[in-house]
Write a protein that holds these residues in place. Structure first.
Motif, PDB file in Angstrom:
ATOM      1  N   PRO A  72       0.572   3.839   5.306  1.00 13.49           N
ATOM      2  CA  PRO A  72       1.087   4.109   3.955  1.00 13.49           C
ATOM      3  C   PRO A  72       1.367   5.576   3.658  1.00 13.49           C
ATOM      4  O   PRO A  72       2.265   5.888   2.892  1.00 13.49           O
ATOM      5  N   ARG A  73       0.587   6.497   4.273  1.00  8.66           N
ATOM      6  CA  ARG A  73       0.854   7.902   3.973  1.00  8.66           C
ATOM      7  C   ARG A  73       2.173   8.350   4.585  1.00  8.66           C
ATOM      8  O   ARG A  73       2.932   9.095   3.963  1.00  8.66           O
ATOM      9  N   THR A  74       2.454   7.922   5.799  1.00  8.21           N
ATOM     10  CA  THR A  74       3.753   8.244   6.401  1.00  8.21           C
ATOM     11  C   THR A  74       4.883   7.696   5.543  1.00  8.21           C
ATOM     12  O   THR A  74       5.891   8.369   5.314  1.00  8.21           O
ATOM     13  N   SER A  75       4.713   6.459   5.051  1.00 12.19           N
ATOM     14  CA  SER A  75       5.725   5.868   4.176  1.00 12.19           C
ATOM     15  C   SER A  75       5.873   6.679   2.903  1.00 12.19           C
ATOM     16  O   SER A  75       6.991   6.882   2.404  1.00 12.19           O
ATOM     17  N   ALA A  76       4.757   7.156   2.355  1.00  8.25           N
ATOM     18  CA  ALA A  76       4.796   7.957   1.129  1.00  8.25           C
ATOM     19  C   ALA A  76       5.546   9.266   1.359  1.00  8.25           C
ATOM     20  O   ALA A  76       6.338   9.706   0.511  1.00  8.25           O
ATOM     21  N   MET A  77       5.311   9.906   2.501  1.00  8.24           N
ATOM     22  CA  MET A  77       6.008  11.159   2.796  1.00  8.24           C
ATOM     23  C   MET A  77       7.502  10.914   2.975  1.00  8.24           C
ATOM     24  O   MET A  77       8.335  11.713   2.523  1.00  8.24           O
ATOM     25  N   ALA A  78       7.840   9.792   3.617  1.00 12.30           N
ATOM     26  CA  ALA A  78       9.255   9.461   3.803  1.00 12.30           C
ATOM     27  C   ALA A  78       9.932   9.195   2.457  1.00 12.30           C
ATOM     28  O   ALA A  78      11.044   9.682   2.202  1.00 12.30           O
ATOM     29  N   LEU A  79       9.259   8.448   1.589  1.00 14.60           N
ATOM     30  CA  LEU A  79       9.819   8.166   0.269  1.00 14.60           C
ATOM     31  C   LEU A  79       9.956   9.447  -0.552  1.00 14.60           C
ATOM     32  O   LEU A  79      10.960   9.645  -1.249  1.00 14.60           O
ATOM     33  N   SER A  80       8.958  10.310  -0.478  1.00 11.92           N
ATOM     34  CA  SER A  80       9.020  11.572  -1.227  1.00 11.92           C
ATOM     35  C   SER A  80      10.211  12.410  -0.780  1.00 11.92           C
ATOM     36  O   SER A  80      10.933  12.994  -1.606  1.00 11.92           O
ATOM     37  N   ASN A  81      10.439  12.478   0.525  1.00 10.04           N
ATOM     38  CA  ASN A  81      11.568  13.248   1.048  1.00 10.04           C
ATOM     39  C   ASN A  81      12.895  12.732   0.520  1.00 10.04           C
ATOM     40  O   ASN A  81      13.853  13.495   0.336  1.00 10.04           O
ATOM     41  N   ALA A  82      12.967  11.408   0.289  1.00 10.09           N
ATOM     42  CA  ALA A  82      14.203  10.809  -0.197  1.00 10.09           C
ATOM     43  C   ALA A  82      14.336  10.901  -1.712  1.00 10.09           C
ATOM     44  O   ALA A  82      15.439  11.101  -2.240  1.00 10.09           O
ATOM     45  N   LEU A  83      13.222  10.770  -2.424  1.00 10.26           N
ATOM     46  CA  LEU A  83      13.277  10.690  -3.882  1.00 10.26           C
ATOM     47  C   LEU A  83      13.412  12.045  -4.568  1.00 10.26           C
ATOM     48  O   LEU A  83      14.093  12.166  -5.593  1.00 10.26           O
ATOM     49  N   ARG A 126       0.800  -1.223   0.000  1.00  8.53           N
ATOM     50  CA  ARG A 126       0.000   0.000   0.000  1.00  8.53           C
ATOM     51  C   ARG A 126       0.832   1.272   0.000  1.00  8.53           C
ATOM     52  O   ARG A 126       0.293   2.372  -0.093  1.00  8.53           O
ATOM     53  N   ARG A 127       2.135   1.143   0.115  1.00 10.28           N
ATOM     54  CA  ARG A 127       2.978   2.335   0.096  1.00 10.28           C
ATOM     55  C   ARG A 127       3.011   2.931  -1.319  1.00 10.28           C
ATOM     56  O   ARG A 127       2.929   2.213  -2.309  1.00 10.28           O
ATOM     57  N   PHE A 128       3.144   4.244  -1.401  1.00 12.32           N
ATOM     58  CA  PHE A 128       3.145   4.939  -2.683  1.00 12.32           C
ATOM     59  C   PHE A 128       4.335   5.886  -2.686  1.00 12.32           C
ATOM     60  O   PHE A 128       4.649   6.497  -1.657  1.00 12.32           O
ATOM     61  N   PRO A 129       5.036   6.042  -3.814  1.00 10.35           N
ATOM     62  CA  PRO A 129       6.330   6.732  -3.779  1.00 10.35           C
ATOM     63  C   PRO A 129       6.300   8.241  -3.660  1.00 10.35           C
ATOM     64  O   PRO A 129       7.239   8.831  -3.119  1.00 10.35           O
ATOM     65  N   ILE A 167       8.118   4.497 -11.171  1.00  8.56           N
ATOM     66  CA  ILE A 167       8.429   4.339  -9.740  1.00  8.56           C
ATOM     67  C   ILE A 167       7.278   3.599  -9.069  1.00  8.56           C
ATOM     68  O   ILE A 167       6.128   4.049  -9.126  1.00  8.56           O
ATOM     69  N   VAL A 168       7.579   2.470  -8.437  1.00  7.22           N
ATOM     70  CA  VAL A 168       6.557   1.659  -7.772  1.00  7.22           C
ATOM     71  C   VAL A 168       7.099   1.131  -6.448  1.00  7.22           C
ATOM     72  O   VAL A 168       8.304   1.043  -6.247  1.00  7.22           O
ATOM     73  N   ALA A 169       6.181   0.779  -5.565  1.00  9.01           N
ATOM     74  CA  ALA A 169       6.561   0.154  -4.306  1.00  9.01           C
ATOM     75  C   ALA A 169       6.422  -1.363  -4.385  1.00  9.01           C
ATOM     76  O   ALA A 169       7.199  -2.098  -3.791  1.00  9.01           O
TER      77      ALA A 169
END
Length: 398
Positions: free
Chosen positions: A328-339, A35-38, A92-94
């Motif tokens: 999943p939203r927290t994961s998405a924000m973390a991925l966005s910060n990195a990507l 459910r994570r989104f990049p 880009i996919v999880a």
């Protein structure tokens, strides 16, 4: 004497954006997948409006992190169908992609995935090579000091998510025990055992302490354990993996979290079926390592990736995996910060293609799994049995 008010100043050098309209595809995850989104809408806004990327997002792809299509389109994304999103320059996919999805990708395109190299299956790798896809595992990206920034970021999310999920299950009066993780005055708090003093272990321990739980942290690496105890201000009980001490702690635990991967360091942590039978009824167990639940091999597994509205009845012991997908939203924000910084560097780079950028950038090359149709990840090769090409040779000759 020169007037300071009219002194000659250096002319700022304009940063040229050379991405030449690179497209980024954001396909939706499978309905029963991760459910994570990049990327969040805010990240899309930066990439589109500041750096000239074109983002092609599949309709409804942001549903799992509770963003509708308008949230993305209003920030510059183009909402389209799955085939079009898969046809972008960079996809880009999880979650894992099917062979059918990979056939929809453009030849010589680039796939960025959150999946670890060892978890990308043989079928997917073969399909990627047939399409001459260059595959980048974001969790494998490594800096010169050995740190894996994106993997560490997601590990921190996983560690904190275990406590959030555990606290919710324990407090559930129907499926759980109806108790607070931290207790109150006059009531003993729950006991949490964390196995592994890495990033995920420290995050889980910190969250559990914040809720008032009693935490025991186990690790056989004295330096890593000392560092963790220092970060946690000595509030946890730290111990090496002495078998009797370890098993005794497990037997009284209400929550058990393993963060070790299934390699040598995990051998001392493994619990057999007889030892499992000595654990509390309703104990909540998490395994963040790979292979999944190798630490607790006799237990049924519950994957938190697929969305579910029903909780398991915790009178039996269950091993939970993929806790990051529960937030999943927290994961998405973390991925966005990195990507976003990585994509920004690609946009302002003088390199003409992503292939060129990879050859010039050791950080990017450290995450490569396939390159132009060749498997170059030894980790993926060991897991699947496919032959691999030494990347140090292949990257220089390509």
């Amino acid at each position: 004497m020169e007037n300071p008010e009219i002194a000659t100043l250096e002319q700022p050098v304009k940063i040229e954006i050379n991405n030449r309209g690179i497209t980024i595809g954001l396909p939706a995850n499978p309905s029963q997948g991760d459910r994570r989104f990049p990327l969040t809408p805010e990240a899309v806004h930066i990439l589109v409006n500041d750096y000239g990327f074109k983002v092609l997002m599949e309709k409804g792809a942001g549903h799992e992190i509770h963003y509708n299509d308008y949230a993305y389109s209003s920030h510059g994304a183009t909402i389209t169908d799955r085939t079009t999103s898969l046809g972008a320059d960079i996809v880009i996919v999880a979650a894992q992609l099917s062979s059918v999805d990979i056939k929809s990708m453009r030849r010589n395109a680039t796939l960025w995935t959150v999946v670890k190299p060892a978890l990308i299956g043989r079928t997917m790798l073969e399909a990627l090579n047939r399409q001459a896809i260059t595959t980048l595992s974001l969790t494998a990206l490594s800096q010169q000091n050995g740190h894996k920034p994106i993997a560490d970021l997601l590990a921190e999310v996983d560690g904190r998510a275990t406590i959030a999920v555990a606290a919710g299950h324990l407090a559930d009066g129907v499926h759980g025990k109806g108790i607070l993780l931290g207790g109150v005055a006059g009531i003993t708090p729950c006991e949490v055992v964390v196995i592994g003093a890495g990033t995920a272990g420290i995050a889980a321990s910190r969250s559990a302490l914040g809720l008032g739980a009693m935490v025991r942290l186990f690790d056989d690496d004295a330096c890593r354990l000392r560092n963790a105890l220092g970060q946690l201000s000595g509030a946890v009980i730290g111990s090496s993996m002495h078998r009797k001490v370890y098993l005794s702690a497990l037997q009284s635990a209400d929550v058990i979290i393993n963060t070790f991967d299934g390699d040598k360091e995990n051998n001392n942590a493994r619990v057999n079926s007889d030892e499992i039978s000595q654990l509390k009824k309703g104990v909540i167990l998490f395994d963040l390592g790979y292979p999944v639940c190798e630490t607790f091999p006799s237990l049924p597994v519950m994957d938190l990736s697929p969305a579910t509205e029903t909780l398991p009845v915790l009178s039996q012991r269950i091993c939970f995996i993929n806790p990051g997908s529960a937030v999943p939203r927290t994961s998405a924000m973390a991925l966005s910060n990195a990507l976003v910084p990585i994509l920004q560097n690609l946009a302002i780079s003088s390199d003409h293609t992503f292939m060129d950028a990879v050859r010039m950038n050791p950080f990017l090359s450290s995450g490569l799994v396939t390159f132009g149709g060749k498997l170059i990840s030894r980790e993926a090769s060991v897991a699947t049995g496919l032959k691999w090409v030494d990347p140090s040779i292949y990257l220089h000759l390509s």
